[in-house]
Each structure stands twice: as structure tokens, then as C-alpha cells.
Design a protein around this motif. Structure first.
Motif, short mmCIF file in Angstrom:
data_model
loop_
_atom_site.label_atom_id
_atom_site.label_comp_id
_atom_site.label_asym_id
_atom_site.label_seq_id
_atom_site.Cartn_x
_atom_site.Cartn_y
_atom_site.Cartn_z
N ILE A 104 -25.21 -12.62 13.04
CA ILE A 104 -25.60 -11.33 12.46
C ILE A 104 -24.47 -10.75 11.60
O ILE A 104 -24.71 -10.18 10.54
CB ILE A 104 -25.99 -10.34 13.59
N ASP A 105 -23.24 -10.96 12.05
CA ASP A 105 -22.12 -10.37 11.33
C ASP A 105 -22.04 -10.84 9.87
O ASP A 105 -21.50 -10.15 9.02
CB ASP A 105 -20.82 -10.66 12.07
N LEU A 106 -22.58 -12.04 9.61
CA LEU A 106 -22.54 -12.56 8.24
C LEU A 106 -23.35 -11.67 7.28
O LEU A 106 -23.17 -11.73 6.07
CB LEU A 106 -23.09 -13.99 8.19
N LEU A 107 -24.24 -10.85 7.83
CA LEU A 107 -25.07 -9.97 6.98
C LEU A 107 -24.30 -8.74 6.51
O LEU A 107 -24.71 -8.06 5.57
CB LEU A 107 -26.31 -9.50 7.76
N TYR A 108 -23.17 -8.44 7.22
CA TYR A 108 -22.45 -7.21 6.90
C TYR A 108 -21.43 -7.45 5.79
O TYR A 108 -20.25 -7.21 5.92
CB TYR A 108 -21.76 -6.66 8.15
N ASP A 109 -21.96 -7.91 4.69
CA ASP A 109 -21.15 -8.24 3.53
C ASP A 109 -21.84 -7.53 2.37
O ASP A 109 -23.06 -7.64 2.22
CB ASP A 109 -21.19 -9.78 3.38
N ARG A 110 -21.06 -6.83 1.56
CA ARG A 110 -21.69 -6.05 0.47
C ARG A 110 -22.58 -6.90 -0.42
O ARG A 110 -23.58 -6.43 -0.93
CB ARG A 110 -20.60 -5.40 -0.39
N LYS A 111 -22.17 -8.17 -0.58
CA LYS A 111 -22.95 -9.05 -1.47
C LYS A 111 -24.37 -9.22 -0.94
O LYS A 111 -25.31 -9.37 -1.72
CB LYS A 111 -22.27 -10.43 -1.55
N VAL A 112 -24.51 -9.21 0.36
CA VAL A 112 -25.85 -9.41 0.95
C VAL A 112 -26.75 -8.24 0.54
O VAL A 112 -27.88 -8.43 0.05
CB VAL A 112 -25.76 -9.53 2.49
N LEU A 113 -26.27 -7.03 0.73
CA LEU A 113 -27.09 -5.87 0.38
C LEU A 113 -27.38 -5.83 -1.12
O LEU A 113 -28.48 -5.47 -1.55
CB LEU A 113 -26.41 -4.58 0.84
N ALA A 114 -26.39 -6.26 -1.92
CA ALA A 114 -26.61 -6.27 -3.38
C ALA A 114 -27.71 -7.27 -3.73
O ALA A 114 -28.60 -6.97 -4.54
CB ALA A 114 -25.30 -6.63 -4.08
N THR A 115 -27.67 -8.45 -3.11
CA THR A 115 -28.70 -9.46 -3.40
C THR A 115 -30.07 -8.97 -2.94
O THR A 115 -31.08 -9.14 -3.64
CB THR A 115 -28.37 -10.80 -2.69
N LEU A 116 -30.11 -8.38 -1.76
CA LEU A 116 -31.41 -7.89 -1.26
C LEU A 116 -31.97 -6.81 -2.21
O LEU A 116 -33.17 -6.77 -2.48
CB LEU A 116 -31.27 -7.33 0.16
#
Ligand SMILES: Nc1ncnc2c1ncn2[C@@H]1O[C@H](COP(=O)(O)OP(=O)(O)OP(=O)(O)O)[C@@H](O)[C@H]1O
Ligand SMILES: [Mg+2]
Length: 416
Positions: free
Chosen positions: A260-272
Motif C-alpha cells: 500500500i505504501d507504494l501508492l503514497y507517491d505524488r506521481k501516483v496521484l498525478a497519474t490517476l
């Protein structure tokens, strides 16, 4: 002399002590002998908590970072994954060190002595089909425990430890298949006992071991993916290219306790955010982003795990998610659960049979099947075990302490 065993589990951890003839598992958090393998960094007061206290802080509202199932990172690249907490960075190996360090200091406080010698449990395979990565996992764990000041460290396979615990009750010759289904792995040993009596006089010969990286976390993962993640955009298609599905990796990470921790990366939210307008139902993606932003994926998995456990007794339940918008509740029946986990259960049973084959034995040669591990609470699995080994005596061990108790018994053999 006190002999100590550490069962560092993917979901729960226990410390056991053999003091003379007396074997006990230490209460590590209030009266509980089984401490959740969790850690919470509190952003408000800078403190860290472990166990149920960590879970409660996370679940009931404090701002911070929650981690669980860090054992699964041993032997994988995730062990070096860096977590940024305020101005500091930590790797998962630091998290494990912090957690085990706290467990050992609680144990030492109760024992009134420092722990110099320790038998640490390990799964048959930390990593399947990769002896090098498997050895790295053990080496990392050894280094961590050694850094914490323990001079003499020995490892013992978790199912053999469980067998030793069962062994103290045996009076005649018996060939035993141990089945230990935990959160991260399923482990099997075939052990032949030759004698009776106390811990000292038991003679055992380990004939074979087998393990597979499937456990309760994988059940949670498949339920989360199949039942819950569609609500957040899993399997959504692109409006303009309906032959293409949304990338799966985000949903796989959200459904895996240790990723789950891998999701807490700004790039993830930007891609979503980029993907959102391109998807058939953009609002589901918006819900997923909100879930990540509010650090709630662990709550989803907790709801899934609770529902799974309820189905150990009930025929139908709900995956309750009061924390998402409009407070969602999804029905889950025992037959749906069984459908989702059936393939995994078949692989577990096949690995049990592999252990018997490795031992050069056949099913009728197994006198007793000794069961332990929390995931034996899955009815589908216990029914499969009962029918697969219908000619053997089935003995239900203590699901949460059998391994730990055996590790302390083994400490006496190893350290004298
Ligand atoms: N009643 C139940 N029904 C189904 N699953 C259960 C039940 N109770 C606990 N579990 C599951 O058992 C698992 C925890 O078991 P256990 O404490 O034996 O694991 P562990 O020792 O920490 O893991 P491992 O040995 O794989 O490192 C979790 O996945 C939990 O959801
Ligand atoms: Mg275990």
C-alpha cells in the motif's frame, strides 16, 4: 536458564519462554500473547506505536503513517523502499528493526534479563523458487536481530517449531504432517516422532518440508480486487479505447497489505488525475484518488479481512466501509468467498501433498495432521484438509501460539 523463541509473523508476533519445565508465551500488549505486526508513525506528536495500539491510532483518526505485513518485504526489493516521514526517511528494514526492537524490549522487561540467545522462526520459503533471495531474506532478518544486541541467533522453520510443540503431547510413534497457514505463507513439515513424554525426551526426525508464498493476505487481496476495487475504478476501460483496461498495478498495490505504501507517491496521484477524465466512469477514479489522499487503503483491507473472518462462522456478511463517501457496504457470502479463494486453496493443498511426496510417503502413511496458523479459520480450507486427509487424525493446535511455543522448546535443544 531461560530459552526464548521469537515468532515474527506477517500479521502477528509472539515471544515464548521455556523456563525449566515451564513453557509460556509472553503477553506483549496488555494480556495478549499475539501482537499485531504493525507500526504507526504519529505525525501529530512524533511518536511511534506498534501492535493493536498502532492500529487504533491509525483507524480512529490520528494523522500519520500505518504499516503492516513488513515481513513480506524480506528478500524482495521492497526492503529498501524508502518512506518519507516528515523530515526523515526510513527503509522497510528500519521499520522491521524498530518493530522487533520494541517487541524484544517488552519481552526483556518481563523476563527481567537481556536476551542473548534466540531462536527465530522462519517460513520454509520466504521467497518461492529463488534460493538466493530466500537466503537474503534470512540474512537480513539475522542482521536486524543481531543489530538489536542478540549475540546467538538460530533459525528454525515455523512448521517444525509447531511440530515440536505438538511433539510434547505424543506418547507413541507417530508420523505427523504439520500444516501452518499464516498471513504470508503456508508451510508444511512431515515429522516422525519416536518417543513419548516431556520436552526433553521427545525424539523427532524431520523427513520433509515444503512451503508456498500463499496465506491470508492473498485471500484478502483477491477479495479486495474482485469485490471492492471495481468501486474505485478497477477494470474500468478507456472511453476512447474500450479494448484497454485501466492499469492494474495501482489496484494490486491497494489490495496488498505490504504494498500500500507504494501508492503514497505524488506521481501516483498525478497519474490517476491524468487518467480520470479518460475513463468510462471518471467518478470511480476520483474516489480512488481520494482514498489514497486520505491514507485509507489499509482501512479497506481491514474491512475485507474482518468480513473474511466473519465468514468463518456466518454464511453471509458485509464488507463495511463507513469511511468512504456515502458509507459503502458490499455483501459477501461464503460461497462468493469460496469462489474467490478456491484456486489459492487448491495450491495450498497441492503443496501439502508435495511435502508428503518429498518425504517419500503416501497419504495413508500420515497418522496425524496437525493444524495451526490463523488462516485455518477459513472453512473452505479446513473442509478441504479434512476431506484430503480423511484417513488421518486431525489435531487442531493453538492457531496463534503453536509456532512460538515450539521455538522456545527448540532454543533448549540448540543452546542447551
Ligand atoms: N477466523 C478466521 N478466518 C479466516 N482467517 C483468519 C481468521 N482468523 C485469522 N485469520 C487470518 O489469519 C492470518 C493471520 O494468521 P497468523 O497469525 O497465523 O499469521 P502469521 O503467523 O502472522 O503469518 P506468517 O506465519 O505467514 O508469517 C491473517 O491473514 C488473518 O486474516
Ligand atoms: Mg505464522
Amino acid at each position: 536458564m531461560k530459552h526464548i523463541g521469537l515468532d515474527f509473523g506477517t500479521a502477528n508476533t509472539s515471544v515464548s519462554v521455556l523456563d525449566g519445565e515451564e513453557l509460556a508465551v509472553l503477553p506483549l500488549e496488555r494480556q495478549s500473547v499475539s501482537l499485531p505486526s504493525t507500526l504507526f508513525f504519529d505525525f501529530e506528536d512524533g511518536s511511534t506505536q506498534i501492535g493493536q495500539a498502532a492500529f487504533d491510532r491509525y483507524y480512529f483518526g490520528d494523522q500519520g503513517r500505518f504499516l503492516r505485513s513488513f515481513k513480506s518485504a524480506l528478500g524482495t526489493r521492497t526492503i529498501d523502499h524508502t518512506i518519507r516521514i516528515k523530515h526523515d526517511t526510513y527503509q522497510i528494514r528500519d521499520i522491521i528493526r524498530h518493530y522487533i526492537g520494541e517487541v524484544l524490549s517488552r519481552a526483556q522487561a518481563q523476563l527481567g534479563t537481556t536476551i542473548d540467545s534466540l531462536v527465530v522462526g522462519r517460513p520454509v520459503n520466504f521467497i518461492d523458487d529463488n534460493p538466493l533471495a530466500d537466503q537474503q531474506a534470512e540474512d537480513t532478518l539475522r542482521q536486524i536481530v543481531s543489530d538489536l544486541g542478540v549475540s546467538n541467533i538460530e533459525f528454525q522453520l515455523e512448521p517444525i517449531a509447531a511440530a515440536l510443540n505438538y511433539g510434547v503431547t505424543i506418547v507413541g510413534e507417530e508420523v505427523v504432517l504439520v500444516i501452518d497457514i499464516g498471513a504470508g505463507t503456508s508451510d508444511f513439515s512431515v515429522v516422525k516422532f519416536q518417543a513419548k513424554g516431556s520436552a526433553d525426551s521427545v525424539k523427532s526426525e524431520v523427513i520433509a518440508n515444503c512451503g508456498i508464498h500463499i496465506g491470508g493476505n492473498d485471500f484478502d487481496k483477491v477479495i479486495a480486487l474482485e469485490r471492492v476495487m471495481p468501486l474505485f475504478g478497477y477494470r474500468q476501460r478507456f472511453k476512447r479505447r474500450p479494448e484497454l483496461e485501466a492499469p492494474r498495478s495501482y489496484f494490486l498495490n491497494a489490495s496488498s497489505w505490504h504494498q500500500i505504501d507504494l501508492l503514497y507517491d505524488r506521481k501516483v496521484l498525478a497519474t490517476l488525475a491524468e487518467l480520470e477524465p479518460q475513463m468510462e466512469q471518471p467518478d470511480t477514479f476520483a474516489r480512488f484518488s481520494q482514498l489514497i489522499r486520505s491514507r485509507q487503503p489499509h482501512k479497506v483491507l481491514t474491512s475485507v479481512e474482518q468480513a473474511k473472518r466473519k465468514l468463518g462462522a456466518d454464511d453471509a456478511t458485509q464488507v463495511e466501509m463507513p469511511f468512504v463517501e456515502d458509507s459503502v457496504s458490499l455483501p459477501l457470502s461464503v460461497s462468493q468467498l469460496n469462489t474467490h479463494i478456491n484456486e489459492l486453496c487448491i495450491q495450498i493443498i497441492a503443496t501439502a501433498n508435495q511435502a508428503i511426496e518429498n518425504a517419500g510417503l503416501k497419504k495413508p502413511d500420515i497418522d496425524t495432521v496437525y493444524l495451526t496458523g490463523g488462516s485455518m479459520g477459513i472453512r473452505h480450507l479446513s473442509q478441504m484438509v479434512a476431506s484430503e486427509f480423511e484417513h488421518s487424525k486431525i489435531v487442531e493446535g493453538d492457531r496463534s501460539t503453536a509456532v512460538a511455543r515450539g521455538l522456545a522448546l527448540d532454543a533448549k535443544v540448540k543452546f542447551g
